[in-house]
Design an enzyme around this catalytic site. Structure first.
Site, PDB file in Angstrom:
ATOM      1  N   LYS A  22       0.831  -1.219   0.000  1.00  0.00           N
ATOM      2  CA  LYS A  22       0.000   0.000   0.000  1.00  0.00           C
ATOM      3  C   LYS A  22       0.857   1.257   0.000  1.00  0.00           C
ATOM      4  O   LYS A  22       0.661   2.167  -0.802  1.00  0.00           O
ATOM      5  CB  LYS A  22      -0.906  -0.016   1.235  1.00  0.00           C
ATOM      6  CG  LYS A  22      -1.510   1.328   1.598  1.00  0.00           C
ATOM      7  CD  LYS A  22      -2.226   1.249   2.930  1.00  0.00           C
ATOM      8  CE  LYS A  22      -2.645   2.590   3.459  1.00  0.00           C
ATOM      9  NZ  LYS A  22      -1.555   3.366   4.062  1.00  0.00           N
ATOM     10  N   ASN A  23       1.816   1.313   0.920  1.00  0.00           N
ATOM     11  CA  ASN A  23       2.564   2.562   1.075  1.00  0.00           C
ATOM     12  C   ASN A  23       3.493   2.837  -0.102  1.00  0.00           C
ATOM     13  O   ASN A  23       3.869   3.984  -0.326  1.00  0.00           O
ATOM     14  CB  ASN A  23       3.332   2.564   2.405  1.00  0.00           C
ATOM     15  CG  ASN A  23       2.390   2.726   3.586  1.00  0.00           C
ATOM     16  OD1 ASN A  23       1.227   3.099   3.422  1.00  0.00           O
ATOM     17  ND2 ASN A  23       2.876   2.432   4.782  1.00  0.00           N
ATOM     18  N   CYS A 116      -5.617   8.136   8.646  1.00  0.00           N
ATOM     19  CA  CYS A 116      -5.907   7.663  10.001  1.00  0.00           C
ATOM     20  C   CYS A 116      -5.534   8.687  11.054  1.00  0.00           C
ATOM     21  O   CYS A 116      -4.491   9.338  10.966  1.00  0.00           O
ATOM     22  CB  CYS A 116      -5.133   6.380  10.248  1.00  0.00           C
ATOM     23  SG  CYS A 116      -5.807   4.999   9.336  1.00  0.00           S
ATOM     24  N   ARG A 121       0.449  14.242  13.203  1.00  0.00           N
ATOM     25  CA  ARG A 121       0.851  14.018  11.813  1.00  0.00           C
ATOM     26  C   ARG A 121       1.038  15.323  11.018  1.00  0.00           C
ATOM     27  O   ARG A 121       0.386  15.533   9.982  1.00  0.00           O
ATOM     28  CB  ARG A 121      -0.142  13.077  11.106  1.00  0.00           C
ATOM     29  CG  ARG A 121      -0.336  11.779  11.861  1.00  0.00           C
ATOM     30  CD  ARG A 121      -1.090  10.755  11.087  1.00  0.00           C
ATOM     31  NE  ARG A 121      -0.238   9.980  10.209  1.00  0.00           N
ATOM     32  CZ  ARG A 121      -0.675   8.970   9.461  1.00  0.00           C
ATOM     33  NH1 ARG A 121      -1.928   8.626   9.484  1.00  0.00           N
ATOM     34  NH2 ARG A 121       0.147   8.314   8.687  1.00  0.00           N
ATOM     35  N   PRO A 122       1.907  16.225  11.471  1.00  0.00           N
ATOM     36  CA  PRO A 122       2.150  17.450  10.697  1.00  0.00           C
ATOM     37  C   PRO A 122       2.906  17.139   9.409  1.00  0.00           C
ATOM     38  O   PRO A 122       3.449  16.034   9.260  1.00  0.00           O
ATOM     39  CB  PRO A 122       3.030  18.279  11.640  1.00  0.00           C
ATOM     40  CG  PRO A 122       3.704  17.283  12.520  1.00  0.00           C
ATOM     41  CD  PRO A 122       2.777  16.109  12.651  1.00  0.00           C
ATOM     42  N   ASP A 310       3.342   0.292  12.284  1.00  0.00           N
ATOM     43  CA  ASP A 310       2.106  -0.227  11.685  1.00  0.00           C
ATOM     44  C   ASP A 310       1.753  -1.630  12.190  1.00  0.00           C
ATOM     45  O   ASP A 310       0.636  -2.100  11.982  1.00  0.00           O
ATOM     46  CB  ASP A 310       2.222  -0.257  10.151  1.00  0.00           C
ATOM     47  CG  ASP A 310       2.141   1.134   9.555  1.00  0.00           C
ATOM     48  OD1 ASP A 310       1.863   2.088  10.292  1.00  0.00           O
ATOM     49  OD2 ASP A 310       2.363   1.266   8.334  1.00  0.00           O
ATOM     50  N   ARG A 402      -9.088   0.225   3.648  1.00  0.00           N
ATOM     51  CA  ARG A 402      -8.114   1.183   3.127  1.00  0.00           C
ATOM     52  C   ARG A 402      -6.766   0.529   2.886  1.00  0.00           C
ATOM     53  O   ARG A 402      -5.970   1.006   2.077  1.00  0.00           O
ATOM     54  CB  ARG A 402      -7.926   2.348   4.104  1.00  0.00           C
ATOM     55  CG  ARG A 402      -9.081   3.330   4.128  1.00  0.00           C
ATOM     56  CD  ARG A 402      -8.678   4.610   4.833  1.00  0.00           C
ATOM     57  NE  ARG A 402      -7.314   4.935   4.471  1.00  0.00           N
ATOM     58  CZ  ARG A 402      -6.381   5.380   5.306  1.00  0.00           C
ATOM     59  NH1 ARG A 402      -6.671   5.597   6.541  1.00  0.00           N
ATOM     60  NH2 ARG A 402      -5.164   5.627   4.892  1.00  0.00           N
TER      61      ARG A 402
END
Ligand code: UD1
Length: 422
Positions: A22-23, A116, A121-122, A310, A402
């Protein structure tokens, strides 16, 4: 909204094949928009994030066609480097459109990323990188505007944290910049290397990916190519943990064993039998478990090659049945324990103090209605459901979709009692 219903307590056995990463997919697809010609991206996972990107590309004027696990992306008709707000805001990896579009068009407008909710998460490191390459940026109404009227120029960029997203995003922009870019303290995750390999196929020069210094020499003449993305190490790790948790004997095909060393080491420390093999055409992992309570172990999440954040949530379900107390330290995201209240409803004994979770192993978990709160928390609940006595109903399956292709079909083929209900 759909639900997964799992009747737990059945051991798993057989073979499961892992989908593309996915990533890597969510970065390589935007990278394909940078080429002056069509690319075919193979081994794509059939997941929501990939379908969302296909929709976004189409609205931007690119031509997209799926054929099985491949997508042909023809960016030639693309005139609009503006990504649709309502779609982009649902996707964490929408930030890759920034690097890809900025290099290609000299300007980009991207809604600030969704995805998510696992902490702040900046994206300051992404922005710092784009600005170092000569872009001017501003945020307004949830949209990030970036422009480089005089083109992007290579620069030396030091990342304060080895951010995966920032490393890849800077690589994308730098692959179209004039001159040499050097990223120091770069992320070393397998999908960083995969994106670098794809950029090299397109005609850029990316060296050092997989180490903490990456050098990129850009090119304005990238050409479309065919490329197969790597297998998903997180999906593979999730099935390894599921096999260990439910008990049984499972072969996990289409994997790269070196990407799985951290999870393999932890499962072996917990007392499971984990072996790797090569059947001549692909590598596989085999996990054998008697389904009994594992040894409790401590886990610290770290950038690759450390234990991946993860898999912290999925492995916590297994630790919940440990024969003792485990300590989990989440070093990457500040709020990645949303699975805990749901696991506790199922009988787990877990307390969280900041980044540290203390998991006291219990004899057994019992099924009950729970809800996925994010992608990997959803995977954690599936694993808990496979182990638990009775029936577990998991709401908000859309989070799981997802990132996991056909999860219930894959688990059912291993003998799990799992179904999807509308
Ligand atoms: C990527 C993965 C995600 C994985 C994570 C860590 C994708 C699409 N997602 O997410 O599955 O969990 O790597 O392996 O590939 N940070 C900043 N400023 C920034 C960027 C990041 O402070 O500009 C911080 C984050 O808040 C976080 C840490 O750095 O605490 C790691 O983030 P990063 O490596 O960038 O993760 P993502 O790219 O979001």
């Amino acid at each position: 909204m759909e639900k997964l219903v799992i009747r737990g307590g059945r051991p798993l056995s057989g073979t499961v094949s892992i989908s593309g990463a996915k990533n890597a997919a969510v970065a390589i697809l935007p990278a394909a928009l940078m080429a002056h010609g069509p690319s075919v991206i193979e081994n794509l996972p059939d997941i929501e994030d990939v379908h969302l990107l296909a929709d976004i590309f189409t609205r931007m004027g690119a031509h997209v066609e799926f054929e099985g696990e491949s997508m042909r992306v023809d960016p030639n008709g693309m005139v609009n480097p503006r990504a649709d707000f309502s779609q982009v805001s649902r996707l964490r990896a929408s930030y890759y459109l920034l690097g890809a579009m900025l290099g290609r068009f000299g300007h980009a407008e991207v809604a600030l990323p969704g995805g998510c909710d696992i902490g702040l998460r900046p994206i300051d490191l992404h922005i710092k990188g784009m600005e170092a390459l000569g872009a001017v940026t501003r945020k307004e109404g949830g949209i990030l505007y970036a422009s480089a009227p005089n083109g992007l120029r290579g620069a030396d960029i030091y990342l304060d944290f080895a951010s995966v997203g920032a490393t890849i995003n800077i690589m994308l922009a730098a692959a179209q910049a004039e001159g040499l870019t050097e990223i120091s303290n770069a992320a070393k995750e397998p999908h960083v290397v995969d994106v670098a390999n794809f950029l090299n196929c397109l005609g850029a020069s990316v060296k050092g990916a997989g180490t903490d210094v990456i050098r990129i020499r850009g090119s304005k003449h990238l050409s479309g190519r065919s490329y197969a993305i790597i297998p998903d190490q997180i999906e593979a790790g999730t099935y390894m943990i599921a096999a260990a948790a439910a008990g049984g004997d499972v072969v996990i095909r289409n994997v790269i064993p070196t990407h799985l060393e951290a999870v393999t080491a932890k499962l072996m420390e917990m007392g499971f039998q984990v072996t790797e093999g090569d059947n001549g055409s692909e590598f596989f992992m085999r996990v054998v478990s008697d389904g009994k309570r594992p040894r409790s172990v401590n886990i610290k999440t770290l950038p690759y090659p450390g234990f991946p954040t993860d898999l912290q949530q999925p492995i916590m379900s297994l630790l919940a049945r440990g024969r003792g107390t485990s300590e989990v330290v989440e070093n990457i995201f500040e709020d990645r324990y949303k699975q805990v209240p749901n696991l506790c409803r199922m009988g787990a004994d877990i307390s969280v103090n900041g980044r540290v979770a203390t998991v006291k192993g219990t004899e057994e978990l019992s099924g009950c209605p729970v809800a996925a709160t994010d992608l990997r928390a959803g995977a954690a609940l599936v694993i808990a459901g496979l182990m638990a006595r009775g029936t577990t109903t998991i709401d908000h399956v859309e989070y799981i979709d997802r990132g996991y292709a056909h999860i219930e079909a894959k688990l059912r083929s291993l003998g799990a009692d799992i179904e999807r209900l509308p």
